[in-house]
Each structure stands twice: as C-alpha cells, then as structure tokens.
Motif scaffolding. Structure first.
Motif, PDB file in Angstrom:
ATOM      1  N   TYR B  81      29.801   8.474 -41.348  1.00 30.55           N
ATOM      2  CA  TYR B  81      30.242   7.091 -41.156  1.00 30.55           C
ATOM      3  C   TYR B  81      31.204   6.622 -42.239  1.00 30.55           C
ATOM      4  O   TYR B  81      32.228   5.988 -41.962  1.00 30.55           O
ATOM      5  CB  TYR B  81      29.011   6.182 -41.108  1.00 30.55           C
ATOM      6  CG  TYR B  81      29.307   4.704 -41.018  1.00 30.55           C
ATOM      7  CD1 TYR B  81      29.869   4.161 -39.870  1.00 30.55           C
ATOM      8  CD2 TYR B  81      29.001   3.845 -42.076  1.00 30.55           C
ATOM      9  CE1 TYR B  81      30.117   2.796 -39.769  1.00 30.55           C
ATOM     10  CE2 TYR B  81      29.244   2.482 -41.980  1.00 30.55           C
ATOM     11  CZ  TYR B  81      29.807   1.969 -40.836  1.00 30.55           C
ATOM     12  OH  TYR B  81      30.057   0.628 -40.747  1.00 30.55           O
ATOM     13  N   VAL B  85      34.822   4.798 -41.754  1.00 31.67           N
ATOM     14  CA  VAL B  85      35.163   3.428 -42.151  1.00 31.67           C
ATOM     15  C   VAL B  85      36.515   3.437 -42.867  1.00 31.67           C
ATOM     16  O   VAL B  85      37.381   2.602 -42.597  1.00 31.67           O
ATOM     17  CB  VAL B  85      34.082   2.826 -43.076  1.00 31.67           C
ATOM     18  CG1 VAL B  85      34.573   1.526 -43.702  1.00 31.67           C
ATOM     19  CG2 VAL B  85      32.798   2.582 -42.285  1.00 31.67           C
ATOM     20  N   LEU B  86      36.682   4.391 -43.780  1.00 33.24           N
ATOM     21  CA  LEU B  86      37.930   4.436 -44.545  1.00 33.24           C
ATOM     22  C   LEU B  86      39.112   4.747 -43.634  1.00 33.24           C
ATOM     23  O   LEU B  86      40.199   4.211 -43.809  1.00 33.24           O
ATOM     24  CB  LEU B  86      37.823   5.481 -45.663  1.00 33.24           C
ATOM     25  CG  LEU B  86      36.763   5.163 -46.725  1.00 33.24           C
ATOM     26  CD1 LEU B  86      36.778   6.201 -47.820  1.00 33.24           C
ATOM     27  CD2 LEU B  86      36.993   3.756 -47.314  1.00 33.24           C
ATOM     28  N   PRO B  90      36.038  -0.809 -40.546  1.00 37.43           N
ATOM     29  CA  PRO B  90      34.621  -1.002 -40.227  1.00 37.43           C
ATOM     30  C   PRO B  90      34.362  -1.352 -38.756  1.00 37.43           C
ATOM     31  O   PRO B  90      33.331  -0.968 -38.201  1.00 37.43           O
ATOM     32  CB  PRO B  90      34.195  -2.165 -41.137  1.00 37.43           C
ATOM     33  CG  PRO B  90      35.470  -2.827 -41.559  1.00 37.43           C
ATOM     34  CD  PRO B  90      36.531  -1.779 -41.526  1.00 37.43           C
ATOM     35  N   ALA B  91      35.297  -2.059 -38.102  1.00 36.95           N
ATOM     36  CA  ALA B  91      35.032  -2.508 -36.730  1.00 36.95           C
ATOM     37  C   ALA B  91      35.096  -1.357 -35.730  1.00 36.95           C
ATOM     38  O   ALA B  91      34.458  -1.400 -34.687  1.00 36.95           O
ATOM     39  CB  ALA B  91      36.013  -3.609 -36.333  1.00 36.95           C
ATOM     40  N   PRO B 117      29.589  -5.745 -27.041  1.00 35.10           N
ATOM     41  CA  PRO B 117      30.872  -6.113 -27.661  1.00 35.10           C
ATOM     42  C   PRO B 117      32.056  -5.355 -27.067  1.00 35.10           C
ATOM     43  O   PRO B 117      32.030  -4.131 -26.980  1.00 35.10           O
ATOM     44  CB  PRO B 117      30.670  -5.780 -29.142  1.00 35.10           C
ATOM     45  CG  PRO B 117      29.411  -5.007 -29.243  1.00 35.10           C
ATOM     46  CD  PRO B 117      28.609  -5.245 -28.016  1.00 35.10           C
ATOM     47  N   ASN B 118      33.072  -6.121 -26.710  1.00 43.28           N
ATOM     48  CA  ASN B 118      34.245  -5.535 -26.089  1.00 43.28           C
ATOM     49  C   ASN B 118      34.960  -4.550 -27.018  1.00 43.28           C
ATOM     50  O   ASN B 118      35.497  -3.541 -26.566  1.00 43.28           O
ATOM     51  CB  ASN B 118      35.204  -6.656 -25.687  1.00 43.28           C
ATOM     52  CG  ASN B 118      36.442  -6.120 -25.023  1.00 43.28           C
ATOM     53  OD1 ASN B 118      36.344  -5.508 -23.979  1.00 43.28           O
ATOM     54  ND2 ASN B 118      37.587  -6.328 -25.647  1.00 43.28           N
ATOM     55  N   GLY B 119      34.946  -4.820 -28.300  1.00 49.11           N
ATOM     56  CA  GLY B 119      35.586  -3.907 -29.244  1.00 49.11           C
ATOM     57  C   GLY B 119      34.958  -2.522 -29.192  1.00 49.11           C
ATOM     58  O   GLY B 119      35.649  -1.504 -29.248  1.00 49.11           O
ATOM     59  N   ALA B 120      33.641  -2.472 -29.053  1.00 50.10           N
ATOM     60  CA  ALA B 120      32.948  -1.184 -28.946  1.00 50.10           C
ATOM     61  C   ALA B 120      33.199  -0.551 -27.588  1.00 50.10           C
ATOM     62  O   ALA B 120      33.429   0.666 -27.482  1.00 50.10           O
ATOM     63  CB  ALA B 120      31.444  -1.375 -29.180  1.00 50.10           C
ATOM     64  N   ALA B 121      33.187  -1.365 -26.525  1.00 48.38           N
ATOM     65  CA  ALA B 121      33.425  -0.823 -25.174  1.00 48.38           C
ATOM     66  C   ALA B 121      34.803  -0.170 -25.097  1.00 48.38           C
ATOM     67  O   ALA B 121      34.955   0.910 -24.518  1.00 48.38           O
ATOM     68  CB  ALA B 121      33.302  -1.941 -24.139  1.00 48.38           C
ATOM     69  N   ASP B 122      35.804  -0.817 -25.705  1.00 51.20           N
ATOM     70  CA  ASP B 122      37.160  -0.252 -25.671  1.00 51.20           C
ATOM     71  C   ASP B 122      37.208   1.108 -26.382  1.00 51.20           C
ATOM     72  O   ASP B 122      37.867   2.042 -25.905  1.00 51.20           O
ATOM     73  CB  ASP B 122      38.153  -1.221 -26.342  1.00 51.20           C
ATOM     74  CG  ASP B 122      38.532  -2.388 -25.425  1.00 51.20           C
ATOM     75  OD1 ASP B 122      38.106  -2.394 -24.255  1.00 51.20           O
ATOM     76  OD2 ASP B 122      39.248  -3.294 -25.897  1.00 51.20           O
ATOM     77  N   VAL B 123      36.514   1.222 -27.511  1.00 52.80           N
ATOM     78  CA  VAL B 123      36.490   2.494 -28.243  1.00 52.80           C
ATOM     79  C   VAL B 123      35.777   3.563 -27.416  1.00 52.80           C
ATOM     80  O   VAL B 123      36.240   4.708 -27.297  1.00 52.80           O
ATOM     81  CB  VAL B 123      35.805   2.333 -29.622  1.00 52.80           C
ATOM     82  CG1 VAL B 123      35.497   3.687 -30.249  1.00 52.80           C
ATOM     83  CG2 VAL B 123      36.678   1.490 -30.548  1.00 52.80           C
TER      84      VAL B 123
END
Lengths: 391, 391
Positions: B81, B85-86, B90-91, B117-123
């Motif tokens: 992880y 992150v780097l 982080p998102a 969360p849409n940000g996670a769904a997109d990833v």
C-alpha cells in the motif's frame, strides 16, 4: 450567501467541467463547508459560476433556507420527486431529480469527490452527464486552510478538551492503590469511569464525542482501542480526546500519558524519546516544509534511538506505529497529513503532532498537541503540561 | 466468524456477480452489520461464498482481528500500500489495493451498494472489474429483519429514552410561569436547558446522541428544527429523542408533546386527531400489510378531518407534513418505511409510528412510538404515557 471559492473555480477550469457536485448526507464535511447546512439525510450541493446552489428533500427545505449558505435552494418536489420514487424506486429517484436540476443549471459535466455515490454517478452518466472524479479532494484542500474564525472555533474546542483532560488527571491523582489496582471513592477505577467523566465534562462544555481513549497497560499499544477495565498502578495510561463542538462543528484533539505510581524505566525512556520527537516535529513545522518532511524528522529521532517505525517496517506493531499527525477541522482527520505523501504546509493549516512509542502486550505512551501553521512557524493551540504525568 | 446470509447469496446469484463489496468507514451500518467492525476510517468488506472477508488499513488490523466478525482479515501493507500511495496518491491507492484483493479472491465482478464511492468504482472498472450497483440495498433489507438479540438492544435503548423523556417532562412540570415564560430554579427554561438534561441522562445510560429535538411554539412546525430559546406557557413542546447505545450501536426513537399551562383548543384538536391516526396505524400494522398501506390509512384519518397531507399536496408545510414512520436499528432511519413505496411488513421489522400535525408560524404536535412487527401484529417497544402532557 455563500462565499466564492476561487480555488474551486480554478480546479473546474482545469478539469474542464461545468460544476462541482456533492451528493451526501449532512455529516459530510465538504458538503457542510460549501452549503453551511447539516441536514438529516441526503441532499445535493452544486458549485457553479461562483455560486452554491442546493437541492434538498422537502423535509429539509425550511432549514436549508434559514440555516444554509446556499445562494439558491430548490426542493425535490419541484421536480416531481414523489412520482419518480414510485416509478424508479428511492435509490434512483434522487439522482434522476439531480439530472433535471443539472439541466436547469445548463450543466453537462460535473466534477465530484471520490466519495460521490456510485449509484448516483451511474444514473447521471446514463442521462448523458459527464462525471469526473476529483481524486485530489479539492474542497478538502480548501477546508484545510483555516480562517481566523475557524481557528478560534478549534481553539474553543481545545479549551474544552483541556478541561476534560484535567478531570481525567484529577481522577487518577485522587485514586488510591489497593493490591496494585486503582480505586476511587470506594470503587475500582476503570477506563470506563474515567471516560464517562470526560464525556460529561465535554457535554457541559457544549461538545460531543463518539468515543475517546483511556487505554492503560497493553491496551495502550493497540491502535484506537478505547480501553476497558481496571487501571493498574505503574501502567502508562494514554488519554486521547477528540471531541466536536456541537455549535461550531469543529474538532479538537489532545493526548497525554499518565502513570499512577512508579513507571518502569522503559516507560520513562519511551516518553523521553517521544518528547524529543515531539520537539523535533515542532521545530520542523513551518510554511513550505512538507508534512512528509516533518514525519521523516520524527522517524529519524525514533530510529536513531533504536525503535522501529513504519518507515523501517510498514507492518510493525512495535515502536512508532503511526504517522506524526493529521489535519483537524470539521473532520477529526483531514488534510494536511504529517505523514508519507504529506504536501507543503501553509499558514492556516491546523495539525496534530502526536508521536508515541508502543510495544504489543506491554503498553504505550503518546504526546499530542494541536498546532496551527503560521507565517513564521507555528502556534500551539494546546495549553496543558507536556510532562509524563507521574503521580 | 460471521454468519452466512442466504438472502445475500441469492441476490448475488440473481445479479450474476461474484461477490458483494462495501468500501466505507466504520460509521456505515451495512458494513458494520456484515463485518462486526467499526474502524476509524475506510476499510473494505467482501462477502463471497458465504464468507465475510475484510481488507483493512494496518492501523485497524489488530482491532479487526479481535473485534470484527470477518472470516479472514487482510491488511493494506500486504499489498504494498505504502508505495501505491506514493505512486498514485491516497485516493487511488486504496481502490488499487482492493483490485488486488479481489483478484486474490478470484472475483471479476462485484455488486456494490448505491453509496459505494464512485472514485473506487472508477478504479475497479479501469482494472477490469465489473461493478454493478445494488439499487435495492439488499443488505439494508437483511438488516431490517431483526433477531431477538437486536430487538433486545433496541428495547434497551428505548428504556434509556424513556428515562430521558421523564427528565424532560419533570423539568417542564417543575417550571413556574412568569410573564408567560417558563422559569426553573431561578432561570428562564430554554429548549437548550431541557436538551442538555436529556443528553446527560442518556450519557449516564450509556447512550450517545448528536442532537435531539425540544421545539416549542412555531419551531415545532419546522421539520427537524432542534429548538432554541425560552419556552412559553401554552405552547406545545415537541420532545423527540433518538439516541444510540454506545455498546450495542442500536438506536431508539420516541416523541412526546407537552404543554405547560392551558393549550389552545386547536392544539387539543390536533393532538386528538394525531392520536387517532396513531391508533389507526397500529391497528393496521401486521405482516403482509405494506408500509405504504399503513401510511395511507394514516393520511385517510388526517384528510377526513380536513388536514392537508403530503398525499394531497407534496409540498405542504401545514397539516401532516411527514410520512408515518421508518425503520430503526443500526441507523436511526432505515428500512422498512411506513411511507409511499414502503413494502410488505414482516415479523422482526422495527418501525416508528409518528403521526403529527403542524402549522407554520404556530407550532405542532407529534406522538411517536417504536414497535416491532410480530407474527400476529405488533409489539410496542415504548412504555410512556401517550396523552398530550398538559401540566
């Protein structure tokens, strides 16, 4: 009327979207920050052309108008919400209403926070709206820079925090030791009792808290264990309090470590090194320095003294097992972070500095203050003895 | 070990997805229900093959193992992880770790709640995972059916609620009227003072609450206004309390209306009609009847007596301006709803029954109990006088 947010406008121009859309409940701090409104249940905040426009359930309409900062407020029933619920179900009806609200505002594309609900994003996209995730949490960046008024709010919560810490400390001071266990007013002194006294004190000060930490002995080494049961003499007791003022909604955060009776030499050494790390962090904090650099300086101290850190072992549960700190405001954990990847500090950033040392099965110590970054360095918002509280 | 959820397995078979995925913070009740774990910050719960598998930040790992119900627990650092992150910020790092966690579990497709969360769904989608939104909130349906243990938890919170209501009622009783305004112990009696006493009582009973309503006069007619300032004689005072037990995490919910001095004939009539609507709701509640039908029966009563309802005018702010009730459990508002679109009631459903009448600028009355649907009808979980509290 809501203030304009030039940084958000700049972000929208760069992202090439028409507006910034939040769809969350009243607990969402980004939405509260923009809308000035904490509803029960979900509502919608749209930032467009420097204005904040709200779309709320009818139940929230009166409050949105009187309490909110929105430049305009529309309500669900204006978009025939009731029949949409019957036709499409409650989970789709809100997003469908939102698409009509967006159309009315001539919006074809929106930026949304990463936390934006996927169910709503899917409906918006199916209706031809381009939905772009803002992974950088631009509103969080804006929130991180506190105004004088916000700093005053945080200071006020921190004052309440100090009163609560004093109550906890006095209970430990007043306690007697019987067979190695603390007793107060004829009963065993437990973490729960100390916590209850902290909670009542904070309530009297107009603050609320979901939980706080009074963790002694081995529990002090378990991240976020709130602590249970009798407190033993000689054990370090970590008291970590992070309430929210119910009026202003701003958090405070403070940690101290106490020992009733004589601590082990090991605990004294832990505290000495932690205090040194704390001082190092404060000496490092100033505008232009990154949160990562502050954390690195803290890790340097711990590693030099022979303790593992998350830098030497990402999964370590002994040593310095956390990062140095985090922003505090409308959320108890927000930007900026004093941790890996933490960006440049700027005046108005409010952060915790909370180094500590832990050993699984034994215990831990922690020292935490809340400070605001200033033009020349920092100002400590915390006024409480920083010694290991041996009594 | 977590229990298996046959209804969730059936849903996954119908949706054609491999698993049910939740990514939320510890406050999310669906995630808490499945995982048994309330972390600070976000973590991931995967339901697959009848098992609950957790993926948590390292800081939460120890607690997830000791407190959680997960059949297995993995932590972020096992998926590198820190370096993610780097590299990705982080998102995005959390969702990227989640894709590897899913791959390890042979998952190509997931159902997610609408709040995912849409940000996670997109990833996830960018990594080839098929993400299907469960607009029906299947876990919410499962949560709505309470076990005996859960009903006992709710009953316990409701007991605390009754104690708090009694404290509020006694304050109003003990108050003296001076120039039309209530005074107690030499000071003006305000909504804030009553609320504070309720809060302290609940705290002593092990409950927490963000807010409660003590709204008198015109404020009683504003949906969810918590109430401020001096209480006047003759004005109806709506006291609505909905705390959460800090140990069990289950909510209670109760409302009573009091009047110090002589109420208007209008207020007495409001209360009489409200009481009739309340009785009608209870007579209607039984397995197989829909929540919508209960609400319709309540609207029938109000409309027959000449009051507007949301059925006659979706935007009305006078008359019966809410729905009849809502489920209560780990959330203070959950399934099933006694409202338009409310589905069939089943034994184990716990719902409020809370009719009321309101008039903008004047005030309102409300009567609210919490009941559990049984095989033959309902059992009332609330034990408190249902009269208009005139004193």
């Amino acid at each position: 009327m809501a203030p304009a947010y030039p940084q958000l406008t700049t972000y929208l121009n760069e992202a090439g979207t028409d507006g910034y859309l939040i769809n969350a409940d009243g607990e969402d701090s980004n939405q509260y920050y923009l809308s000035g409104f904490r509803a029960m249940g979900n509502f919608v905040t749209l930032y467009v052309n420097g204005e904040v426009r709200l779309l709320v359930p009818d139940m929230a309409y009166a409050r949105a108008n009187t309490e909110g900062d929105g430049d305009s407020v529309r309500r669900f029933s204006e978009f025939d919400y009731g029949s949409k619920v019957l036709e499409h179900g409650p989970a789709r009806a809100g997003p469908i209403v939102t698409t009509e609200f967006l159309a009315e505002n001539d919006i074809d594309s929106v930026s949304v926070p990463a936390s934006f609900p996927n169910g709503a994003a899917d409906v918006l996209r199916a209706h031809g709206v381009n939905v772009v995730t803002d992974y950088d949490d631009t509103v969080g960046d804006i929130r991180a820079l506190k105004t004088e008024v916000e700093i005053e709010h945080i200071r006020e919560t921190q004052r309440a925090n100090e009163s609560a810490m004093a109550v906890a400390e006095r209970m430990l001071e007043r306690a007697a030791v019987e067979s190695g266990v603390l007793h107060l007013d004829g009963e065993v002194l437990t973490s729960e009792r100390v916590r209850r006294a902290i909670e009542v004190t904070l309530l009297e000060e107009g603050c609320a808290l979901d939980e706080c930490i009074v963790a002694s002995g081995a529990e002090g080494a378990t991240a976020h264990a709130v602590g249970t049961g009798p407190i033993s003499a000689g054990d370090p007791v970590i008291v970590d309090i992070f309430p929210r003022n119910k009026e202003s909604q701003y958090f405070g955060d403070v940690t101290r470590t106490f020992v009733k009776g004589e601590p082990d030499a090991k605990v004294r050494e832990w505290y000495e090194v932690t205090r040194e790390a704390y001082e190092t962090a404060l000496e490092t904090i100033q505008p232009g320095v990154t949160g990562e650099a502050v954390n690195e300086a803290v890790c340097d101290v711990f590693e030099r003294e022979g303790y593992p850190t998350l830098r030497t072992d990402e999964a370590t549960e002994d040593g310095f097992t956390s990062a140095t700190g985090h922003g505090v405001g409308l959320d108890v954990h927000e930007k900026p972070k004093l941790s890996w990847g933490g960006g440049e500090l700027r005046p108005g950033h409010v952060v915790t500095v909370e180094p500590g040392l832990y050993e699984q099965g034994i215990g831990g110590v922690r020292l935490e203050d809340l400070v605001v970054v200033t033009e020349t360095g920092y100002e400590n918002l915390t006024d409480y003895s920083r010694e290991l509280g041996v009594m």
